[in-house]
Scaffold this active site. Structure first.
Site, PDB file in Angstrom:
ATOM      1  N   ASP A   1       1.038   4.772  16.729  1.00 25.32           N
ATOM      2  CA  ASP A   1       0.460   3.345  16.751  1.00 25.32           C
ATOM      3  C   ASP A   1       1.145   2.706  17.619  1.00 25.32           C
ATOM      4  OD1 ASP A   1       2.658   2.427  15.870  1.00 25.32           O
ATOM      5  OD2 ASP A   1       2.420   1.479  13.967  1.00 25.32           O
TER       6      ASP A   1
ATOM      7  N   CYS B   1      20.449   1.739  14.795  1.00 25.77           N
ATOM      8  CA  CYS B   1      19.022   2.501  14.524  1.00 25.77           C
ATOM      9  C   CYS B   1      19.900   3.958  14.433  1.00 25.77           C
ATOM     10  CB  CYS B   1      18.663   2.489  16.341  1.00 25.77           C
ATOM     11  SG  CYS B   1      17.586   3.301  16.433  1.00 25.77           S
TER      12      CYS B   1
ATOM     13  N   GLU C   1      -4.663   0.998   6.165  1.00 28.86           N
ATOM     14  CA  GLU C   1      -5.147   1.589   7.943  1.00 28.86           C
ATOM     15  C   GLU C   1      -6.347   0.962   8.621  1.00 28.86           C
ATOM     16  OE1 GLU C   1      -2.288   2.877   9.642  1.00 28.86           O
ATOM     17  OE2 GLU C   1      -1.221   2.976   7.706  1.00 28.86           O
TER      18      GLU C   1
ATOM     19  N   TYR D   1      -6.153   6.971  15.869  1.00 30.80           N
ATOM     20  CA  TYR D   1      -5.399   7.115  15.092  1.00 30.80           C
ATOM     21  C   TYR D   1      -5.055   7.481  13.501  1.00 30.80           C
ATOM     22  CZ  TYR D   1      -1.890   3.581  12.541  1.00 30.80           C
ATOM     23  OH  TYR D   1      -0.952   3.382  11.948  1.00 30.80           O
TER      24      TYR D   1
ATOM     25  N   TRP E   1       0.926  -1.153   0.392  1.00 35.27           N
ATOM     26  CA  TRP E   1       0.194   0.009  -0.209  1.00 35.27           C
ATOM     27  C   TRP E   1       0.736   1.171  -0.143  1.00 35.27           C
ATOM     28  CZ3 TRP E   1      -0.766  -3.850   3.268  1.00 35.27           C
ATOM     29  CH2 TRP E   1       0.001  -3.565   4.568  1.00 35.27           C
TER      30      TRP E   1
HETATM   31  S1  SF4 Z   1      18.545   3.174  20.310  1.00 36.67           S
HETATM   32 FE1  SF4 Z   1      17.646   0.926  20.380  1.00 36.67          FE
HETATM   33  S2  SF4 Z   1      15.970   1.310  21.892  1.00 36.67           S
HETATM   34 FE2  SF4 Z   1      16.653   3.149  21.499  1.00 36.67          FE
HETATM   35  S3  SF4 Z   1      14.990   3.909  19.656  1.00 36.67           S
HETATM   36 FE3  SF4 Z   1      16.767   2.685  18.615  1.00 36.67          FE
HETATM   37  S4  SF4 Z   1      16.565   1.117  19.075  1.00 36.67           S
HETATM   38 FE4  SF4 Z   1      14.973   1.491  19.835  1.00 36.67          FE
END
Ligand code: SF4
Length: 368
Positions: free
Chosen positions: A153, A215, A54, A135, A37
């Protein structure tokens, strides 16, 4: 003699510190999930596809929704075509996706939209539509219309509660999480930002083993610094889930027809097809189950029970199977349907389990 001063070097100004939103959007531009989507970059999203996805994704996983979404879009490519479709056909296509009030709201909403000629583009207008809560309205406004809206969410809740190490347990923490998400949401690309947060939560900031090394927000994340990011979000202790029991009756007639009925339009599994059965209650008396049988047959209990979990209770059903002569008429409120046509009936997952318990070879979900 005047002291010579060293020449002043011309140094370019320092770039402004990157915001979490900028870091996340840069990551999203490289790692966005390819979802059926989702419009490709540079293509304006179709509000119909965003809305449909959604609504389907409410309480359901991305993996489960994919085949349903494709089938709906193939069969009903825009909101006008969907609005003109008979209710039963839509319910049949929805069967197996669960939470059937969503399908009923989908039909009602499609008809309103077809009549007014399209989607409102702001959250307030979207929230007036059936089945569109805060939402969903925020998600459609942001993703389909690029409005600045704060979309929260379950994935976003997890990421935000970890970023800020919010110690208030859910659901009490919701207002705080929303306020923090509001702070993070950029003025531009709010739709991409919302989808980026969802993708981060689904692929990296996962519930059990967040991959913090990958991350884009790691440097700012307080939960990561604590060394135990998986312990957020905090949750209030769960109360034991209520259990209900009942019985379902699978009558098979000599001409290979089974007895079915349609549930009332409102309430749990409203409008869906079922095998006749008893009420479901916590004080169900199994010794009296046959009092509720729809026909006077030699009923035999199938071995084992069907177990199914709804949001607020767990259900255990005993399945009784009975053979009826070809001439047997359906009792009031029920109908005979040929076994061969059973996969095309609007049978929810629970009733598919009942059919399998009775010995029918029925897939868990409709064709995918
Ligand atoms: S650092 Fe780790 S715990 Fe923090 S937002 Fe990123 S993946 Fe999530």
């Amino acid at each position: 003699m005047r002291e010579r001063r060293p020449a002043v070097l011309s140094v370019p100004p320092m770039p402004p510190r990157s915001t979490p939103a900028a870091a996340l959007l840069a990551w999203y531009d490289r790692h966005a999930r390819d979802l059926p989507w989702r419009a490709p970059r540079g293509v304006t999203p179709d509000p119909y596809a965003v809305w449909l996805s959604e609504v389907m994704l409410q309480q359901t996983t991305v993996a489960a929704v994919g085949p349903y979404f494709r089938r709906f879009l193939e069969r009903w490519p825009d909101v006008r075509v969907l609005a003109a479709a008979p209710d039963e056909e839509i319910m049949r296509e929805w069967a197996g996706l669960g939470y059937y009030s969503r399908a009923r709201n989908l039909v009602a909403c499609a008809r309103i939209l077809a009549e007014r000629g399209g989607f409102p583009s702001d959250e307030a207008g979207l929230r007036e539509l059936p089945g569109v809560g805060p939402y969903t309205a925020a998600a459609i406004a942001a993703i389909a219309f690029d409005r600045r809206a704060v979309v929260v969410d379950g994935n976003v809740e997890r990421v935000v509660s970890r970023l800020f190490a919010i110690d208030t347990p859910l659901p009490l923490a919701k207002p705080e999480i929303r306020a923090r998400a509001d702070e993070l949401t950029p003025e531009k690309r709010a739709g991409d930002f919302a989808q980026a947060m969802m993708d981060l939560g689904a692929t990296i900031c996962t519930p059990k083993k967040p991959a913090c090394v990958l991350c884009p927000l790691a440097e700012r994340c307080l939960a990561r610094k604590s060394g135990a990011p998986e312990s957020w979000p905090r949750r209030a202790p769960k109360s034991a889930r209520l259990e209900r029991r009942g019985a379902a009756f699978v009558a098979i007639r000599g001409d290979d027809a089974v007895l079915l009925r349609t549930r009332p339009p409102k309430g749990l599994l409203g409008g869906m097809t079922e095998f006749p059965g008893t009420e479901w209650s916590s004080d169900f008396d199994s010794a009296r189950a046959l009092d509720a049988a729809p026909l006077a047959l030699a009923w035999k209990a199938a071995s084992g029970e069907v177990e199914h979990v709804f949001t607020h209770f767990a259900l255990k059903l005993t399945v009784f199977v009975g053979r009826a002569p070809k001439s047997c008429a359906a009792p009031e409120g029920a109908r005979w349907a040929l076994l061969a046509g059973l996969p095309g009936e609007a049978l929810p997952s629970l009733m598919r389990k009942v059919a399998r318990q009775a010995g029918f070879d029925l897939p868990a979900r409709p064709r995918t």
